[in-house]
Design an enzyme around this catalytic site. Sequence first.
Site: not given
Ligand code: BG6
Ligand code: MG
Length: 224
Positions: A15-17, A23, A51-53, A55, A120-124, A151, A175-176
């Site tokens: 996992d990233l964040d 972050t 966390k992990g949820v 956007r 990672s769930a993040s688009k960034n 997730k 994972e955190d």
């Molecule tokens: C997860 C974070 O890694 O990414 C969440 O733990 C965050 O807090 C999710 O909402 C989505 O991130 P992003 O960058 O796509 O808005």
């Molecule tokens: Mg995380």
Amino acid sequence: MQEPTTNSNLACIFDLDGVLVDTAVYHYKAWKQLANDMGFDFTEAQNEHLKGVNRMRSLDMILNWGGVEKTAEEKEVLATSKNTQYVSMINKMTAAEVLPGTINLLTALQQAGIKIALGSASKNAGVILERTQLTHFFDAIVDGNLVSASKPDPEVFVKGAAMVGVSPAQSVVFEDAQAGVDAALAANMKVVGVGQPENLKGAHVYVKDLSEITVEEIKALVKG
Ligand code: BG6
Ligand code: MG
């Protein structure tokens, strides 16, 4: 000199964040600003639940806490606004923000021939890995742009293992967040919980950060 042992049938999926970089503080600031602009507050304790949820789900939870209802179109605008602010902060991240133990563990895994993937769930995720100079460690990157189910659905980790050609049983997830632990367990993978055990139920091993685990311990986890 000792030759590195090759072990290409194992994969570590990170996992990233909160695991590789911290972050959460930037997500918190950006969500808090948005909540304040709508006339209610958003606490650090509430931020823990995000966390992990992904956007949009995070936005739904925040609106619910604030007792505010928005249309789908309004939610799109709000999510974009939060993300613009978040991106302006992560664009300034540096390698100094990589969490303890990360570089040493990724280097040791690479030397041991173990595949390394991001889940990672993040688009960034792409920009964060670039800014913190971590991209080069990864054999596969699965982020919020590549998955349709968030997730605790196992999709992100199943895809990561498939992209590096390793079976789920030979994969270890770091994972955190509880949603991430549940996703890894649903994928039939071993899980290293990074953080407090009470927030990471079901993980096979717990560490405070990545400095507390070795390649040998990771190999033993998959065998055991
Ligand atoms: C997860 C974070 O890694 O990414 C969440 O733990 C965050 O807090 C999710 O909402 C989505 O991130 P992003 O960058 O796509 O808005
Ligand atoms: Mg995380």
